[in-house]
Design an enzyme around this catalytic site. Structure first.
Site, PDB file in Angstrom:
ATOM      1  CB  THR A 169      -0.715  -0.110   1.535  1.00 15.21           C
ATOM      2  OG1 THR A 169      -1.765  -1.463   1.235  1.00 15.21           O
ATOM      3  CG2 THR A 169      -2.069   1.598   1.463  1.00 15.21           C
ATOM      4  CG  ASN A 194      -5.880  -7.953  -6.071  1.00 14.17           C
ATOM      5  OD1 ASN A 194      -5.640  -7.814  -7.096  1.00 14.17           O
ATOM      6  ND2 ASN A 194      -6.846  -7.337  -5.222  1.00 14.17           N
ATOM      7  CB  CYS A 202      -8.599  -4.500   0.711  1.00 18.30           C
ATOM      8  SG  CYS A 202      -6.358  -4.412   0.993  1.00 18.30           S
TER       9      CYS A 202
HETATM   10  N1  PLP Z   1      -1.396  -4.412  -4.175  1.00 21.27           N
HETATM   11  C1  PLP Z   1      -2.400  -5.443  -4.091  1.00 21.27           C
HETATM   12  C2  PLP Z   1      -2.681  -6.029  -6.221  1.00 21.27           C
HETATM   13  C3  PLP Z   1      -2.505  -6.140  -3.523  1.00 21.27           C
HETATM   14  O1  PLP Z   1      -3.275  -7.374  -3.539  1.00 21.27           O
HETATM   15  C4  PLP Z   1      -3.060  -6.064  -1.629  1.00 21.27           C
HETATM   16  C5  PLP Z   1      -2.778  -6.036  -0.713  1.00 21.27           C
HETATM   17  O2  PLP Z   1      -3.682  -7.718  -1.043  1.00 21.27           O
HETATM   18  C6  PLP Z   1      -2.064  -4.876  -1.813  1.00 21.27           C
HETATM   19  C7  PLP Z   1      -1.119  -3.800  -3.411  1.00 21.27           C
HETATM   20  C8  PLP Z   1      -1.687  -4.077  -1.157  1.00 21.27           C
HETATM   21  O3  PLP Z   1      -0.786  -4.410  -0.527  1.00 21.27           O
HETATM   22  P1  PLP Z   1      -0.009  -4.147   1.381  1.00 21.27           P
HETATM   23  O4  PLP Z   1      -1.411  -5.246   1.793  1.00 21.27           O
HETATM   24  O5  PLP Z   1       1.283  -4.900   1.392  1.00 21.27           O
HETATM   25  O6  PLP Z   1      -0.604  -3.210   2.110  1.00 21.27           O
END
Ligand code: PLP
Length: 419
Positions: A93, A184, A358
């Site tokens: 993030t 994801n 999320c």
């Molecule tokens: N980008 C994608 C494609 C993700 O799947 C995720 C988390 O699931 C993130 C960003 C965010 O990563 P983090 O959990 O390390 O903040």
């Protein structure tokens, strides 16, 4: 350096297929995964004896700085990057926020500099319609506070980016384009190399969210020629709250945090030395034997897909059926709410996700599925099964049975188990 006993890694599936025990089957590796004993053991010395601040000039500081350098070099090598490309962050993030807001803010700084002679691109951000909220909301923030236009590039029914639409929009100029490497929610691997070429031909820099890809499929930052690329450690066996932004020095990034100027001056804050070591060791573990492991992962994924289709007639695989992450199977199910199904499966010891981690708890339809053209009802029936170790046949049978039992228990209309 002190060592200490670390529990053995808990495998996602039973090591004894015949055991038939009711242990939990963890099928949510795309949300987060276990940290291996080797990774924890590699961190410990830098939490106990080697605790110096890597910016300090004394011997303890130098020891920490050397360890940080070594971790950076190893991490970069496994991503086709150079050590100087690596900016350690608190996760995916932060890496996405830093790239998107930082590049746009650097453009604003350039605009305000009245002596600038080079043309400044229009205040537009191109993002694929299936980006994670870390990307989509960063772009939205730039719209809300600085008036950037956020242009969503559509995808097809399997979530592949529309390259013609990207080309059309890139030709009109933009501060940045954001394209994810692997989705994801539905696991589709995106044509990022093609997308980078299209954007660069139009003079638009590219940020790649490789959070689901790094440590799972090969990532070659320099070969890809992306300008920035986001990584998250907890997707490949490092602790949560660790990640990195890979960034070429040719792209200006305005820091989002003011401070001591660590990490090339782009990400202030005392570096997490043990965390950087964890990232490097976990990534090395994930990359060694990747090809062979992925063959086995994909084979067990395909057995799981068949088993789920057999268990629930009408279950539809979402995303690209073949060019997808090897340990990722995502479905929409007929006449059922995905959250209800998830909760019932959980009670049966099968842990899955109803979309991106999320979005859980908000009961929102997964955005990727809506962008792929699914109805809100269908999108809300989605479940994702993700794993980093090949599944045993007994586990696959157990998942299929749990699905059948859940569909029956939830009195899903028109559901008639075949056996
Ligand atoms: N980008 C994608 C494609 C993700 O799947 C995720 C988390 O699931 C993130 C960003 C965010 O990563 P983090 O959990 O390390 O903040």
């Amino acid at each position: 350096m002190t060592g200490q006993a670390i529990p053995e890694r808990q495998h996602t599936t039973s090591d004894n297929p015949a055991a038939g025990s009711q242990h939990e089957l963890y099928l949510d590796a795309a949300a987060s995964d276990a940290v291996s004993a080797d990774v924890i053991n590699a961190m410990i010395p830098f939490l106990t004896d080697g605790y110096g601040n890597p910016s300090s000039v004394h011997a303890s500081g130098k020891t920490a700085a050397r360890a940080l350098d070594a971790a950076r070099a190893s991490f970069a090598a496994d991503l086709g990057a150079r050590p100087n490309d690596v900016i350690f962050t608190s996760g995916g993030t932060e890496a996405d926020n830093l790239a998107i807001k930082g590049i746009a803010l650097a453009q604003i700084r350039r605009e305000r500099n009245t002596t600038t002679t080079s043309p400044v691109p229009p205040k537009r951000i191109l993002i694929s319609a299936v980006e994670h909220p870390a990307v989509a909301q960063s772009a939205q923030w730039l719209h809300d506070f600085f008036g950037f236009d956020v242009v969503r590039i559509p995808v097809d029914a399997q979530a592949h980016l529309d390259l013609d639409a990207l080309s059309h929009e890139a030709e009109q100029g933009a501060a940045l384009a954001c394209i994810m490497m692997a989705n994801n929610e539905v696991g589709t691997i995106e044509p990022v190399d093609h997308a980078v070429r299209i954007c660069h031909a139009a003079g638009v820099p590219v940020h790649v969210d490789a959070v689901q890809a790094a440590g799972t499929i090969p990532v070659d930052f320099r070969g890809l020629d992306a300008d920035t690329l986001a990584i998250s450690g907890h997707k490949f066996g490092a602790p949560k709250g660790l990640g990195a932004l890979l960034a070429r020095s040719r792209v200006a990034i305005e820091p989002l945090m003011s401070g001591g100027g660590q990490e090339r001056g782009v990400r202030s804050g005392t570096p997490n030395v043990a965390g950087a070591i964890a990232l490097a060791v976990a990534l090395r573990e994930a990359c060694s034997g990747m090809e062979e492991r992925n063959t086995r992962l994909a084979a067990s994924r395909d057995v799981l897909i068949t088993a789920i289709r057999d268990a629930v007639p009408g279950a539809t695989l979402t995303g690209d059926p073949t060019n997808r992450l090897p340990g990722h199977a995502s479905f929409v199910f007929p006449n059922v709410n995905g959250e209800a199904l998830l909760v019932d499966l959980d009670a049966r010891g099968v842990e899955v996700s109803s979309g991106s981690a999320c979005a859980i708890g908000r009961h929102e339809a997964p955005g990727t599925l809506l962008a792929m053209g699914l109805s809100e009802t269908d999108a809300k029936s989605a479940l994702r099964f993700s794993f980093r170790e090949p599944l045993h046949d007994a586990d696959i049978r157990r998942i299929a049975k749990a699905l059948r039992d859940s569909m029956t228990a939830l009195h899903v209309p028109d559901f008639a188990p075949l056996n």
